[in-house]
Design an enzyme around this catalytic site. Structure first.
Site, PDB file in Angstrom:
ATOM      1  N   THR A  40       7.910  -3.822  -6.365  1.00 14.86           N
ATOM      2  CA  THR A  40       7.107  -4.662  -5.474  1.00 14.86           C
ATOM      3  C   THR A  40       7.963  -5.596  -4.620  1.00 14.86           C
ATOM      4  OG1 THR A  40       6.775  -6.122  -7.391  1.00 14.86           O
ATOM      5  CG2 THR A  40       4.994  -4.580  -6.839  1.00 14.86           C
ATOM      6  N   HIS A  74     -45.358  19.871   9.460  1.00 18.82           N
ATOM      7  CA  HIS A  74     -44.814  20.550   8.283  1.00 18.82           C
ATOM      8  C   HIS A  74     -44.203  21.907   8.635  1.00 18.82           C
ATOM      9  CE1 HIS A  74     -49.432  20.483   7.880  1.00 18.82           C
ATOM     10  NE2 HIS A  74     -49.136  21.420   8.755  1.00 18.82           N
ATOM     11  N   GLY A 117       0.958  -9.614 -16.851  1.00 20.70           N
ATOM     12  CA  GLY A 117       1.954 -10.667 -16.938  1.00 20.70           C
ATOM     13  C   GLY A 117       1.292 -11.994 -17.252  1.00 20.70           C
ATOM     14  N   TYR A 167     -30.477  30.012  18.737  1.00 19.68           N
ATOM     15  CA  TYR A 167     -29.177  30.674  18.540  1.00 19.68           C
ATOM     16  C   TYR A 167     -29.344  32.177  18.594  1.00 19.68           C
ATOM     17  CZ  TYR A 167     -24.621  31.621  16.335  1.00 19.68           C
ATOM     18  OH  TYR A 167     -23.358  32.066  16.058  1.00 19.68           O
ATOM     19  N   ARG A 191     -48.494  38.137  21.651  1.00 15.65           N
ATOM     20  CA  ARG A 191     -48.605  38.805  20.369  1.00 15.65           C
ATOM     21  C   ARG A 191     -49.362  40.110  20.588  1.00 15.65           C
ATOM     22  NH1 ARG A 191     -52.662  34.042  18.384  1.00 15.65           N
ATOM     23  NH2 ARG A 191     -54.617  34.900  19.174  1.00 15.65           N
ATOM     24  N   TYR A 203     -38.845  23.954  12.480  1.00 14.43           N
ATOM     25  CA  TYR A 203     -37.443  23.755  12.863  1.00 14.43           C
ATOM     26  C   TYR A 203     -37.365  23.561  14.371  1.00 14.43           C
ATOM     27  CZ  TYR A 203     -32.597  24.476  14.055  1.00 14.43           C
ATOM     28  OH  TYR A 203     -31.335  24.308  14.570  1.00 14.43           O
ATOM     29  N   ALA A 240       0.824  -1.214   0.000  1.00 14.51           N
ATOM     30  CA  ALA A 240       0.000   0.000   0.000  1.00 14.51           C
ATOM     31  C   ALA A 240       0.853   1.257   0.000  1.00 14.51           C
ATOM     32  CB  ALA A 240      -0.925  -0.004   1.214  1.00 14.51           C
TER      33      ALA A 240
END
EC number: 2.7.7.23
Length: 457
Positions: free
Chosen positions: A79, A363, A140, A387, A440, A366, A10
């Site tokens: 090799t 639907h 080969g 955040y 609100r 987040y 390798a």
């Protein structure tokens, strides 16, 4: 049983890959090529695996840590020179040594076991793994005498016209008597056009010493496919993917169109699960019984329970319980923990979120850095505001809570059990159990005001 060793080559840079990533680290179905090889060898009761590293040594060692020992080939001189680097580890030991190229990811343990068995039966000092292909150009050739005994290996460029018509080729995988191998390696010359030390020259040295050299012919050429460029990488990936997919289908998984289904080698899938075309299952993903994953879904390093329906969605490093509905177009980001009987609907995103049993996020939601209890309903457009531009904070929602549409939960905040959040609220303070949280502005209707507005009419 005699001792068994393995040397994995390798060290090559792989310039034809035209890549900053070292050749043997290019992934095939979710795992670096060289790791495929070492993992297959590790099932053979091998006493020691030595991987010869060169370019990218540190990265190769990182991927194979705990699976192999390592020796560095400072200069890539061929090799035979590469195998000789394992002298301190293996020379003088009784037993047999497999030599395998790290860029042959399709080689299987069963083939190597058959090679070892044949080598023992023939009492050989060296046994070459060979195969027959239609177009042997570049390989080969195995030259045999009239009795079928191996005489030598001839490289394509050195072969006569008659020898070039031979279709049996050297795959680059060998089994040697360990002592004979390292004794012969000391006598390999670099007197050739490339000025390199070639491993096939060991065969000639052993033959010249009247040692038995055998060749074990395998049926499948694909196992010997060496990856030297991106075209061969794509072919190896295609063949490996076919092997993986067929194995899943034999074990009771329905792949609607296996040619267009991408499953990494370490993925586990339960019986009677249906995977549609265009699905990508990556890493160490586990999927239970009786699931459906529809087209366009991507699941990475995640655990999915039973009877889960994933519709065209993305799930990363997360856990999903039983009887869950996800999507379409949902996005479960890392560390999402979705409990049983949950609904995650379209355009819902979670991140570091625990969602309790029976909860519905139907639907356009987040929920990041959130802990949501059982049997909660979260309305369309609601957000856990986690955040503040500098720090992340947590939102906690109790059991049996109703969150109205377009609600903003400004973390850190806690909503108690059985609470209601009025639609359109921006919640900045904790809401007690059984309370209605409403935040609100009061609606004020200006009567007749609309006629003073210019609507362009």
């Amino acid at each position: 049983m005699s001792k068994r060793y393995a040397v994995v080559l390798a060290a090559g840079q792989g310039t034809r890959m035209k890549s900053k990533l070292y050749k043997v680290l290019h992934p095939v179905c979710g795992k670096p090529m060289v790791e495929h090889v070492v993992d297959q060898i590790s099932t053979l009761n091998v006493d020691k695996v030595v991987t010869i590293v060169g370019h990218g040594a540190e990265k190769v060692q990182e991927h194979l840590a705990g699976k192999s020992e390592f020796v560095k080939q400072e200069e890539q001189l061929g090799t035979a020179h590469a195998v000789l680097q394992a002298k301190a580890e293996l020379a003088g030991k009784d037993g047999v040594t497999l030599v395998v190229c790290g860029d042959t990811p399709l080689i299987e343990a069963s083939t190597m076991e058959a090679l070892l068995k044949y080598h023992h039966e023939k009492r050989a000092k060296a046994t070459i793994l060979t195969t027959v292909i239609e177009d042997p150009t570049g390989y080969g050739r195995i030259i045999r005498d009239d009795l079928g005994i191996v005489e030598k290996i001839v490289e394509h460029k050195d072969a006569t016209e008659k020898e070039q018509r031979i279709s049996e080729i050297n795959t680059g995988t060998y089994c040697f008597d360990n002592k004979a191998l390292f004794e012969a390696l000391e006598n390999v010359s670099n007197d050739n056009v490339q000025g390199e030390y070639y491993l096939p020259d060991v065969i000639k040295i052993l033959k010249d010493s009247d040692e038995v050299v055998a060749a074990y012919r395998m049926e499948s050429f694909e196992e010997s496919l060496g990856v030297n460029d991106r075209i061969a990488l794509a072919e190896a990936s295609r063949l490996m993917q076919r092997r993986i997919n067929e194995n899943h289908m034999r074990n009771g998984v329905t792949l609607v169109n296996p040619e267009n289904t991408y499953i990494d080698i370490d993925v586990k899938i339960g019986q009677d699960t249906v995977i549609e075309p265009g699905v990508m299952l990556r890493g160490e993903t586990v999927i239970g019984d009786d699931c459906v994953v529809t087209s366009g879904s991507e699941i990475v390093n995640s655990v999915i329970g039973e009877r889960v329906h994933v519709r065209t969605s993305s799930i990363f490093e997360s856990k999903v319980g039983d009887d869950v509905q996800i999507g379409p177009y949902a996005h479960l980001r890392p560390e999402s923990d979705i409990h049983d009987h949950v609904k995650i609907g379209n355009y819902v995103e979670t991140k570091k979120a625990v969602v309790g049993e029976g909860t519905k996020l139907p639907h356009f939601i987040y929920m990041g850095d959130a802990e949501i209890g059982k049997n909660v309903n979260v309305g369309c457009g609601s957000i856990a505001v986690n955040y503040d531009g500098k720090n992340k904070a947590k939102t906690i929602i109790g059991d049996n809570v109703f969150v109205g549409c377009n609600s903003n939960l400004i973390a850190p905040v806690k909503v108690g059990d059985r609470a209601f959040i009025a639609a359109g609220s921006t919640i900045t303070k904790d809401v007690p159990d059984d309370a209605l949280g409403i935040a609100r502005a009061k609606q004020d209707n200006k009567l007749g005001y609309a006629k003073h507005l210019n609507h362009g009419k």
